[in-house]
Design an enzyme around this catalytic site. Structure first.
Site, PDB file in Angstrom:
ATOM      1  N   CYS A 111       7.950   7.017  -5.798  1.00 34.76           N
ATOM      2  CA  CYS A 111       7.566   5.686  -6.329  1.00 34.76           C
ATOM      3  C   CYS A 111       6.277   5.319  -5.933  1.00 34.76           C
ATOM      4  O   CYS A 111       5.433   5.993  -5.674  1.00 34.76           O
ATOM      5  CB  CYS A 111       8.761   4.679  -6.199  1.00 34.76           C
ATOM      6  SG  CYS A 111       8.763   4.236  -4.459  1.00 34.76           S
ATOM      7  N   ARG A 125       3.425   3.029 -15.678  1.00 27.29           N
ATOM      8  CA  ARG A 125       2.491   3.553 -14.455  1.00 27.29           C
ATOM      9  C   ARG A 125       2.380   5.031 -14.201  1.00 27.29           C
ATOM     10  O   ARG A 125       1.420   5.539 -13.816  1.00 27.29           O
ATOM     11  CB  ARG A 125       3.130   2.730 -13.143  1.00 27.29           C
ATOM     12  CG  ARG A 125       2.785   1.217 -13.073  1.00 27.29           C
ATOM     13  CD  ARG A 125       3.674   0.717 -11.992  1.00 27.29           C
ATOM     14  NE  ARG A 125       2.927   0.950 -10.710  1.00 27.29           N
ATOM     15  CZ  ARG A 125       3.389   1.068  -9.401  1.00 27.29           C
ATOM     16  NH1 ARG A 125       4.663   0.313  -9.207  1.00 27.29           N
ATOM     17  NH2 ARG A 125       2.800   0.995  -8.377  1.00 27.29           N
TER      18      ARG A 125
END
Length: 281
Positions: free
Chosen positions: A239, A180
Protein backbone atom coordinates in the site's frame (compact mmCIF):
# COMPACT_ATOMS: atom_id res chain seq x y z
CA UNK A 1 -9.06 -18.74 19.52
CA UNK A 2 -10.37 -16.02 17.22
CA UNK A 3 -8.00 -15.43 14.32
CA UNK A 4 -9.56 -12.95 11.90
CA UNK A 5 -12.70 -10.94 12.75
CA UNK A 6 -14.95 -10.68 15.79
CA UNK A 7 -18.33 -9.01 16.28
CA UNK A 8 -19.06 -6.43 18.96
CA UNK A 9 -21.44 -8.65 20.92
CA UNK A 10 -18.93 -11.49 21.00
CA UNK A 11 -16.23 -9.17 22.28
CA UNK A 12 -18.56 -7.70 24.90
CA UNK A 13 -18.99 -11.15 26.43
CA UNK A 14 -15.24 -11.33 27.10
CA UNK A 15 -14.53 -7.89 28.57
CA UNK A 16 -13.92 -9.40 32.02
CA UNK A 17 -11.83 -12.31 30.74
CA UNK A 18 -8.23 -11.89 31.99
CA UNK A 19 -6.96 -13.86 29.01
CA UNK A 20 -8.38 -11.32 26.56
CA UNK A 21 -6.77 -7.95 25.76
CA UNK A 22 -8.39 -5.20 23.68
CA UNK A 23 -6.12 -2.74 21.86
CA UNK A 24 -7.35 0.64 20.67
CA UNK A 25 -5.53 1.51 17.42
CA UNK A 26 -7.31 4.75 16.54
CA UNK A 27 -4.96 7.02 14.61
CA UNK A 28 -5.14 9.85 12.08
CA UNK A 29 -2.36 10.41 9.55
CA UNK A 30 -3.43 14.05 9.30
CA UNK A 31 -3.59 14.55 13.09
CA UNK A 32 -1.36 11.96 14.83
CA UNK A 33 -2.13 12.99 18.46
CA UNK A 34 -5.89 12.69 17.92
CA UNK A 35 -6.13 8.92 18.41
CA UNK A 36 -4.55 9.00 21.85
CA UNK A 37 -6.77 11.95 22.84
CA UNK A 38 -9.87 10.11 21.61
CA UNK A 39 -8.81 7.07 23.61
CA UNK A 40 -8.50 9.18 26.75
CA UNK A 41 -12.04 10.48 26.26
CA UNK A 42 -13.50 7.01 25.94
CA UNK A 43 -12.64 3.51 24.79
CA UNK A 44 -13.76 -0.10 25.00
CA UNK A 45 -13.44 -0.98 28.71
CA UNK A 46 -9.98 -2.29 29.51
CA UNK A 47 -8.51 -1.34 26.14
CA UNK A 48 -4.89 -0.23 26.00
CA UNK A 49 -3.77 2.27 23.37
CA UNK A 50 -1.36 1.49 20.51
CA UNK A 51 0.07 4.44 18.57
CA UNK A 52 0.80 3.68 14.91
CA UNK A 53 3.89 5.86 14.79
CA UNK A 54 5.31 5.28 18.27
CA UNK A 55 4.33 1.65 18.94
CA UNK A 56 3.58 -0.12 15.66
CA UNK A 57 6.36 1.33 13.50
CA UNK A 58 10.09 1.98 13.68
CA UNK A 59 11.47 5.50 13.20
CA UNK A 60 11.59 6.64 9.60
CA UNK A 61 15.02 6.82 7.97
CA UNK A 62 14.69 9.50 5.28
CA UNK A 63 15.65 8.29 1.84
CA UNK A 64 15.87 4.67 3.00
CA UNK A 65 12.58 3.53 4.45
CA UNK A 66 8.90 4.04 3.87
CA UNK A 67 6.65 6.03 6.17
CA UNK A 68 5.94 3.18 8.60
CA UNK A 69 8.87 0.75 8.78
CA UNK A 70 8.35 -2.48 10.66
CA UNK A 71 9.07 -2.03 14.36
CA UNK A 72 12.05 -3.57 16.05
CA UNK A 73 11.04 -7.05 17.19
CA UNK A 74 12.46 -6.80 20.72
CA UNK A 75 10.96 -3.36 21.28
CA UNK A 76 7.52 -4.44 20.05
CA UNK A 77 7.66 -7.58 22.19
CA UNK A 78 8.45 -5.43 25.23
CA UNK A 79 5.53 -3.15 24.43
CA UNK A 80 3.17 -6.11 24.00
CA UNK A 81 4.22 -7.51 27.36
CA UNK A 82 3.55 -4.13 28.94
CA UNK A 83 0.04 -4.24 27.52
CA UNK A 84 -0.50 -7.55 29.28
CA UNK A 85 -0.12 -9.73 26.21
CA UNK A 86 1.64 -13.08 26.09
CA UNK A 87 1.26 -16.30 24.14
CA UNK A 88 -1.94 -17.21 26.02
CA UNK A 89 -3.70 -13.90 25.35
CA UNK A 90 -6.53 -13.43 22.88
CA UNK A 91 -6.02 -9.99 21.35
CA UNK A 92 -8.74 -7.88 19.71
CA UNK A 93 -7.77 -4.71 17.85
CA UNK A 94 -10.04 -1.91 16.71
CA UNK A 95 -9.85 1.56 15.20
CA UNK A 96 -12.34 4.25 14.21
CA UNK A 97 -11.86 4.01 10.46
CA UNK A 98 -11.98 1.18 8.00
CA UNK A 99 -10.00 -1.27 10.10
CA UNK A 100 -6.69 -0.57 8.38
CA UNK A 101 -4.76 0.45 11.49
CA UNK A 102 -6.24 -2.41 13.52
CA UNK A 103 -5.22 -4.76 10.71
CA UNK A 104 -1.64 -3.50 11.09
CA UNK A 105 -1.54 -4.77 14.68
CA UNK A 106 -3.28 -7.98 13.59
CA UNK A 107 -0.54 -8.56 11.00
CA UNK A 108 2.31 -7.60 13.33
CA UNK A 109 1.20 -10.14 15.90
CA UNK A 110 0.96 -12.87 13.26
CA UNK A 111 4.42 -11.83 12.04
CA UNK A 112 5.69 -12.42 15.59
CA UNK A 113 4.06 -15.86 15.69
CA UNK A 114 0.90 -14.96 17.65
CA UNK A 115 -2.27 -16.17 15.92
CA UNK A 116 -4.85 -15.46 18.63
CA UNK A 117 -5.63 -11.99 17.32
CA UNK A 118 -8.73 -10.58 15.64
CA UNK A 119 -10.04 -7.25 14.36
CA UNK A 120 -13.32 -5.87 15.66
CA UNK A 121 -15.76 -5.91 12.75
CA UNK A 122 -17.05 -2.38 12.24
CA UNK A 123 -14.60 -1.01 14.79
CA UNK A 124 -15.38 1.80 17.19
CA UNK A 125 -18.38 2.94 15.14
CA UNK A 126 -20.08 -0.45 15.45
CA UNK A 127 -19.26 -0.70 19.16
CA UNK A 128 -20.81 2.66 20.00
CA UNK A 129 -23.74 2.24 17.59
CA UNK A 130 -24.73 -0.91 19.47
CA UNK A 131 -24.76 0.99 22.76
CA UNK A 132 -22.00 -1.11 24.31
CA UNK A 133 -20.07 0.17 27.34
CA UNK A 134 -17.44 2.88 27.04
CA UNK A 135 -14.85 3.72 29.69
CA UNK A 136 -12.35 6.55 30.16
CA UNK A 137 -10.27 4.92 32.89
CA UNK A 138 -6.60 4.19 32.18
CA UNK A 139 -6.16 0.40 32.27
CA UNK A 140 -3.25 -1.13 34.14
CA UNK A 141 -2.99 -4.72 32.93
CA UNK A 142 -0.47 -6.99 34.66
CA UNK A 143 2.79 -7.14 32.76
CA UNK A 144 3.42 -10.39 30.93
CA UNK A 145 6.34 -11.78 28.98
CA UNK A 146 5.79 -11.90 25.23
CA UNK A 147 8.18 -14.25 23.44
CA UNK A 148 8.32 -13.37 19.73
CA UNK A 149 8.89 -15.99 17.06
CA UNK A 150 9.28 -13.85 13.92
CA UNK A 151 8.04 -15.33 10.66
CA UNK A 152 10.34 -13.83 8.04
CA UNK A 153 8.50 -15.72 5.33
CA UNK A 154 5.57 -13.30 5.66
CA UNK A 155 7.65 -10.32 4.52
CA UNK A 156 8.63 -9.37 0.97
CA UNK A 157 11.49 -7.01 0.15
CA UNK A 158 11.56 -4.46 -2.68
CA UNK A 159 13.59 -6.58 -5.11
CA UNK A 160 11.26 -9.52 -4.56
CA UNK A 161 8.23 -7.29 -5.04
CA UNK A 162 9.53 -6.17 -8.43
CA UNK A 163 10.07 -9.77 -9.47
CA UNK A 164 6.77 -11.09 -8.11
CA UNK A 165 4.84 -8.43 -10.02
CA UNK A 166 6.10 -9.63 -13.39
CA UNK A 167 7.39 -13.19 -13.26
CA UNK A 168 4.04 -14.83 -14.04
CA UNK A 169 4.32 -17.28 -11.15
CA UNK A 170 3.33 -14.75 -8.52
CA UNK A 171 1.25 -11.60 -8.25
CA UNK A 172 1.57 -8.30 -6.44
CA UNK A 173 -1.51 -6.41 -5.23
CA UNK A 174 -1.77 -2.68 -4.57
CA UNK A 175 -4.21 -2.03 -1.70
CA UNK A 176 -4.44 1.74 -2.18
CA UNK A 177 -7.41 3.55 -3.68
CA UNK A 178 -7.66 3.03 -7.43
CA UNK A 179 -7.02 6.71 -8.17
CA UNK A 180 -3.64 6.44 -6.44
CA UNK A 181 -2.85 3.15 -8.18
CA UNK A 182 -3.56 4.76 -11.55
CA UNK A 183 -1.30 7.69 -10.72
CA UNK A 184 -4.07 10.23 -11.17
CA UNK A 185 -3.61 11.63 -7.66
CA UNK A 186 -1.18 11.17 -4.81
CA UNK A 187 -2.19 12.98 -1.62
CA UNK A 188 0.56 11.60 0.62
CA UNK A 189 3.71 10.46 -1.19
CA UNK A 190 6.02 12.45 -3.46
CA UNK A 191 5.54 10.27 -6.55
CA UNK A 192 2.30 9.01 -8.08
CA UNK A 193 1.77 5.64 -9.74
CA UNK A 194 2.31 1.97 -8.90
CA UNK A 195 4.87 -0.79 -9.08
CA UNK A 196 4.96 -2.07 -12.68
CA UNK A 197 2.93 -5.25 -13.03
CA UNK A 198 1.01 -4.81 -9.76
CA UNK A 199 -2.75 -5.36 -9.74
CA UNK A 200 -5.22 -2.97 -8.13
CA UNK A 201 -7.04 -4.35 -5.05
CA UNK A 202 -8.32 -1.37 -3.00
CA UNK A 203 -8.67 -2.38 0.62
CA UNK A 204 -11.83 -0.33 1.10
CA UNK A 205 -13.64 -2.72 -1.23
CA UNK A 206 -13.37 -5.36 1.51
CA UNK A 207 -16.12 -3.48 3.35
CA UNK A 208 -19.83 -3.09 2.78
CA UNK A 209 -21.73 0.22 2.84
CA UNK A 210 -22.22 -0.16 6.59
CA UNK A 211 -18.46 -0.18 7.23
CA UNK A 212 -18.43 -3.84 8.22
CA UNK A 213 -16.42 -6.50 6.45
CA UNK A 214 -18.01 -8.40 3.61
CA UNK A 215 -18.92 -12.03 4.35
CA UNK A 216 -16.12 -14.53 3.84
CA UNK A 217 -17.78 -15.96 0.74
CA UNK A 218 -18.03 -12.52 -0.85
CA UNK A 219 -14.39 -11.80 -0.06
CA UNK A 220 -13.42 -15.14 -1.59
CA UNK A 221 -15.23 -14.24 -4.80
CA UNK A 222 -13.65 -10.81 -4.87
CA UNK A 223 -10.10 -12.09 -4.57
CA UNK A 224 -10.65 -15.02 -6.89
CA UNK A 225 -11.43 -12.42 -9.56
CA UNK A 226 -8.28 -10.45 -8.75
CA UNK A 227 -5.80 -13.29 -8.22
CA UNK A 228 -6.89 -15.31 -11.23
CA UNK A 229 -4.84 -18.53 -11.38
CA UNK A 230 -2.62 -17.55 -8.47
CA UNK A 231 -2.96 -18.83 -4.93
CA UNK A 232 -2.98 -16.22 -2.17
CA UNK A 233 0.21 -17.75 -0.78
CA UNK A 234 1.94 -16.92 -4.08
CA UNK A 235 0.97 -13.27 -3.87
CA UNK A 236 2.02 -10.22 -1.89
CA UNK A 237 0.32 -6.95 -1.01
CA UNK A 238 1.57 -3.41 -0.62
CA UNK A 239 0.00 0.00 0.00
CA UNK A 240 1.40 3.43 0.78
CA UNK A 241 3.42 2.49 3.84
CA UNK A 242 2.67 -1.13 4.71
CA UNK A 243 -0.30 -0.42 6.98
CA UNK A 244 -3.56 -0.78 5.07
CA UNK A 245 -2.08 -3.56 2.92
CA UNK A 246 -2.63 -5.74 6.00
CA UNK A 247 -6.36 -5.18 5.42
CA UNK A 248 -6.11 -7.15 2.16
CA UNK A 249 -4.05 -9.85 3.89
CA UNK A 250 -6.70 -10.17 6.60
CA UNK A 251 -9.47 -10.32 4.00
CA UNK A 252 -7.83 -13.22 2.17
CA UNK A 253 -7.11 -15.12 5.38
CA UNK A 254 -10.68 -14.58 6.56
CA UNK A 255 -11.95 -15.79 3.19
CA UNK A 256 -10.01 -19.03 3.62
CA UNK A 257 -7.74 -18.37 0.64
CA UNK A 258 -4.44 -18.59 2.46
CA UNK A 259 -2.01 -15.91 3.54
CA UNK A 260 -0.20 -13.63 1.09
CA UNK A 261 3.02 -11.87 1.97
CA UNK A 262 3.37 -8.20 2.81
CA UNK A 263 5.75 -5.84 1.06
CA UNK A 264 6.12 -3.88 4.27
CA UNK A 265 8.12 -0.98 2.86
CA UNK A 266 5.41 -0.45 0.25
CA UNK A 267 5.10 2.49 -2.13
CA UNK A 268 6.74 5.08 0.14
CA UNK A 269 9.86 2.89 0.32
CA UNK A 270 9.74 1.94 -3.37
CA UNK A 271 10.04 5.55 -4.50
CA UNK A 272 13.11 6.26 -2.35
CA UNK A 273 15.20 4.66 -5.11
CA UNK A 274 14.91 6.59 -8.39
CA UNK A 275 16.15 3.50 -10.25
CA UNK A 276 12.92 1.69 -9.44
CA UNK A 277 10.40 2.06 -12.20
CA UNK A 278 6.97 3.62 -11.79
CA UNK A 279 3.86 2.75 -13.81
CA UNK A 280 0.72 4.80 -14.42
CA UNK A 281 -2.52 4.08 -16.19
Amino acid sequence: MVRTLIGSQDLARHLDDPLWRVVDCRFSLLDPPRGRADHARGHVPGAVYADLDADLSAPVQPGRTGRHPLPDVARLAERLGGWGIDEATQVVAYDDGSGGIAARLWWLLRWLGHEAVAVLDGGWAAWTAEGLPVDDRVPSPPRRQFHPAPRSELVLQAAEAARWATDGRHCLLDAREAIRYRGEAEPIDAVAGHIPGALSAPYLDNLGPDGRWLPAAALARRYAGILGPHAAADCAVYCGSGVTAAHDVLAMVHAGLGEPRLYAGSWSEWITDPARKVAKI
